[in-house]
Design an enzyme around this catalytic site. Sequence first.
Site, PDB file in Angstrom:
ATOM      1  N   LYS A  56      26.781 -83.376  16.619  1.00 31.47           N
ATOM      2  CA  LYS A  56      27.681 -84.126  17.510  1.00 31.47           C
ATOM      3  C   LYS A  56      28.062 -83.280  18.718  1.00 31.47           C
ATOM      4  O   LYS A  56      27.989 -83.742  19.856  1.00 31.47           O
ATOM      5  CB  LYS A  56      28.958 -84.493  16.753  1.00 31.47           C
ATOM      6  CG  LYS A  56      30.100 -84.999  17.628  1.00 31.47           C
ATOM      7  CD  LYS A  56      31.328 -85.398  16.852  1.00 31.47           C
ATOM      8  CE  LYS A  56      32.259 -84.269  16.535  1.00 31.47           C
ATOM      9  NZ  LYS A  56      33.110 -83.784  17.625  1.00 31.47           N
ATOM     10  N   ASN A  57      28.401 -82.010  18.473  1.00 32.35           N
ATOM     11  CA  ASN A  57      28.920 -81.166  19.557  1.00 32.35           C
ATOM     12  C   ASN A  57      27.834 -80.572  20.443  1.00 32.35           C
ATOM     13  O   ASN A  57      28.132 -79.825  21.369  1.00 32.35           O
ATOM     14  CB  ASN A  57      29.830 -80.067  18.984  1.00 32.35           C
ATOM     15  CG  ASN A  57      31.117 -80.676  18.435  1.00 32.35           C
ATOM     16  OD1 ASN A  57      31.410 -81.838  18.678  1.00 32.35           O
ATOM     17  ND2 ASN A  57      31.861 -79.911  17.674  1.00 32.35           N
TER      18      ASN A  57
ATOM     19  N   ARG B 196      38.413 -86.960  23.589  1.00 35.96           N
ATOM     20  CA  ARG B 196      38.754 -86.014  24.642  1.00 35.96           C
ATOM     21  C   ARG B 196      37.533 -85.261  25.159  1.00 35.96           C
ATOM     22  O   ARG B 196      37.545 -84.690  26.235  1.00 35.96           O
ATOM     23  CB  ARG B 196      39.843 -85.079  24.190  1.00 35.96           C
ATOM     24  CG  ARG B 196      39.622 -84.414  22.878  1.00 35.96           C
ATOM     25  CD  ARG B 196      40.762 -83.525  22.558  1.00 35.96           C
ATOM     26  NE  ARG B 196      41.172 -82.785  23.736  1.00 35.96           N
ATOM     27  CZ  ARG B 196      40.457 -81.817  24.297  1.00 35.96           C
ATOM     28  NH1 ARG B 196      39.282 -81.522  23.820  1.00 35.96           N
ATOM     29  NH2 ARG B 196      40.905 -81.189  25.354  1.00 35.96           N
TER      30      ARG B 196
ATOM     31  N   CYS C  83      45.500 -83.908  20.856  1.00 37.85           N
ATOM     32  CA  CYS C  83      45.073 -84.684  19.693  1.00 37.85           C
ATOM     33  C   CYS C  83      45.816 -84.101  18.497  1.00 37.85           C
ATOM     34  O   CYS C  83      46.643 -83.215  18.644  1.00 37.85           O
ATOM     35  CB  CYS C  83      43.560 -84.596  19.521  1.00 37.85           C
ATOM     36  SG  CYS C  83      43.016 -83.007  18.921  1.00 37.85           S
TER      37      CYS C  83
ATOM     38  N   ARG D 234      45.284 -79.033  23.285  1.00 39.52           N
ATOM     39  CA  ARG D 234      43.930 -79.086  23.846  1.00 39.52           C
ATOM     40  C   ARG D 234      43.952 -79.082  25.401  1.00 39.52           C
ATOM     41  O   ARG D 234      43.416 -79.970  26.048  1.00 39.52           O
ATOM     42  CB  ARG D 234      43.178 -80.313  23.348  1.00 39.52           C
ATOM     43  CG  ARG D 234      43.222 -80.569  21.860  1.00 39.52           C
ATOM     44  CD  ARG D 234      42.489 -79.572  21.006  1.00 39.52           C
ATOM     45  NE  ARG D 234      41.059 -79.550  21.178  1.00 39.52           N
ATOM     46  CZ  ARG D 234      40.203 -80.343  20.546  1.00 39.52           C
ATOM     47  NH1 ARG D 234      40.665 -81.238  19.723  1.00 39.52           N
ATOM     48  NH2 ARG D 234      38.904 -80.245  20.748  1.00 39.52           N
TER      49      ARG D 234
ATOM     50  N   ASP E  51      35.965 -75.511  12.653  1.00 38.96           N
ATOM     51  CA  ASP E  51      35.554 -76.848  12.181  1.00 38.96           C
ATOM     52  C   ASP E  51      35.163 -76.850  10.714  1.00 38.96           C
ATOM     53  O   ASP E  51      34.876 -77.906  10.157  1.00 38.96           O
ATOM     54  CB  ASP E  51      34.389 -77.387  13.027  1.00 38.96           C
ATOM     55  CG  ASP E  51      34.840 -77.679  14.440  1.00 38.96           C
ATOM     56  OD1 ASP E  51      33.975 -77.891  15.301  1.00 38.96           O
ATOM     57  OD2 ASP E  51      36.057 -77.670  14.686  1.00 38.96           O
TER      58      ASP E  51
ATOM     59  N   ILE F 241      42.339 -70.621  16.228  1.00 38.08           N
ATOM     60  CA  ILE F 241      41.860 -71.395  17.378  1.00 38.08           C
ATOM     61  C   ILE F 241      42.843 -72.495  17.787  1.00 38.08           C
ATOM     62  O   ILE F 241      43.216 -72.626  18.946  1.00 38.08           O
ATOM     63  CB  ILE F 241      40.469 -72.017  17.095  1.00 38.08           C
ATOM     64  CG1 ILE F 241      39.490 -70.948  16.620  1.00 38.08           C
ATOM     65  CG2 ILE F 241      39.953 -72.782  18.317  1.00 38.08           C
ATOM     66  CD1 ILE F 241      39.078 -69.944  17.656  1.00 38.08           C
TER      67      ILE F 241
ATOM     68  N   ARG G  93      33.984 -90.423  13.241  1.00 38.95           N
ATOM     69  CA  ARG G  93      33.776 -89.801  14.566  1.00 38.95           C
ATOM     70  C   ARG G  93      32.705 -88.727  14.499  1.00 38.95           C
ATOM     71  O   ARG G  93      32.020 -88.457  15.473  1.00 38.95           O
ATOM     72  CB  ARG G  93      35.086 -89.159  15.055  1.00 38.95           C
ATOM     73  CG  ARG G  93      36.177 -90.153  15.339  1.00 38.95           C
ATOM     74  CD  ARG G  93      37.282 -89.500  16.104  1.00 38.95           C
ATOM     75  NE  ARG G  93      36.734 -88.768  17.246  1.00 38.95           N
ATOM     76  CZ  ARG G  93      37.459 -87.959  17.996  1.00 38.95           C
ATOM     77  NH1 ARG G  93      38.715 -87.743  17.709  1.00 38.95           N
ATOM     78  NH2 ARG G  93      36.924 -87.338  19.023  1.00 38.95           N
TER      79      ARG G  93
END
Length: 429
Positions: A22-23, A93, A117, A122, A316, A338, A408
């Site tokens: 996804k990223n 975002r 979020c 962020r 993540d 983070i 998502r």
Amino acid sequence: MESIVVKGGRKLSGEVTVGGAKNSALPLIAATLLAESGVSRLENIPDLRDINTIIRLLAGMGAAITRAPGRLEISSAEVTDCQAPYELVKTMRASILVLGPLLARFGKARVSLPGGCAIGARPINLHIKGLEQMGAKIEVEHGYIIGRAGRLKGADISFDLTTVTGTENLMMAAVLAEGTTHLRNAAREPEIIDLAVFLRKMGAQIEGEGSHTIIITGVDKLNGCDYQVMPDRIEAGTFMVAAGISDGDIVIKNAPLAALGGVVSKLQDIGLEIEPLAEFSEDKPLNGIPVRIRRQTSDLQALDVKTMPYPGFPTDMQAQIMTLLTLIKGTSVISETIFENRFMHVFELQRMGADIEVDGRTAIVRGVEKLSGAPVMASDLRASAGLILAGLAAEGETVMSRVYHLDRGYSGFENKLKKLGADIKRITE
Ligand code: EPZ
């Protein structure tokens, strides 16, 4: 509203394939805005809500997009409307990733400020600061970023802190700028490398991706090109934890092992055996290879985890490894360096019987004999994956609501777990 229902106690076994990252797919799709001509054909595109959102964003700008399962063909030659409306940006975002390409190619952009979020504020101040150093005029009014630029100019940009999408936005701004740009203290995530390779195929001049300093020499135009998105390292890491927490024995057919260093070493220290079943090719290290995961010992080890920018342990994967640690005898200390609010899964895990104490950005996890199934609520993407992993091991039934968080970033997650033997289903209430 949809929920996921999982009955714990099954040992997972069999094979699973992870989807495209996804990223990586999100910045790659944004980067197609830079192509003045030609078609970009992207393969291994994951079927996710966030991907649908960025496709709607580009289509709204006038990009011509055709879609087939796992594939996208995008031509941005006819793009005219350089806007990213609030209605779309508020749902994702990462839409901020169109800002750099729009300013680079069109010299203008009107992008809704991405709100914060669940996991944190962020901010995007570093994105803005870098673009202003390249000559963009940026104003913020009525919740929108209004950017204007002649041709952007190369600049020497040092990031105060490591930002993944900040690095990506400025890479995409720099490839069409006049002169050379240095991005210092750049993010080194594998998805950054995927983007750099794609941009180079489009005709960009980039070097140093994957290191702390990326050097980009602007060119006059870029063309569409074909590209295959790398496998999702976070989805792969999630299935590794699924094997460990269920005392299973699974094969991930396409794990990007070279991009999972921080995760693999932690899981091995806990006591999982992670066995590559093929060599990964040196020239394409981000490709997936088959990997077998199972417990090496029944006596798993508690340990400390500190999330860090790549190549450290990824934030993540924090919720997922926490879930595993809740069932391991001893005390584990998790430091989330983070994001300022990425422990919301803790409260739900506590309702399942986990013993976790949160103090600011530190969570102290004391292993318990068992978790018990309960109704729980997803709060963000990775928390939702963690709660499902907890349900795999818990006694009884866990019902997780707000499944849209999961969708998502994971495509068909419950179906993949079901194929591995989990007692899991999605219901509509
Ligand atoms: C990317 O988010 C990922 N998203 C996130 O994945 C991931 O958790 C994060 O990187 C960290 O690895 C995408 O790639 C689409 P950052 P990003 O900018 O780029 C601060 C998921 O689950 N910061 O690297 O938004 C920021 O507040 C998602 O898939 C500033 O202060 O993260 C954070 O504390 C969640 N100012 C830190 O830097 C800025 O201008 C790292 O954020 C930018 C960032």
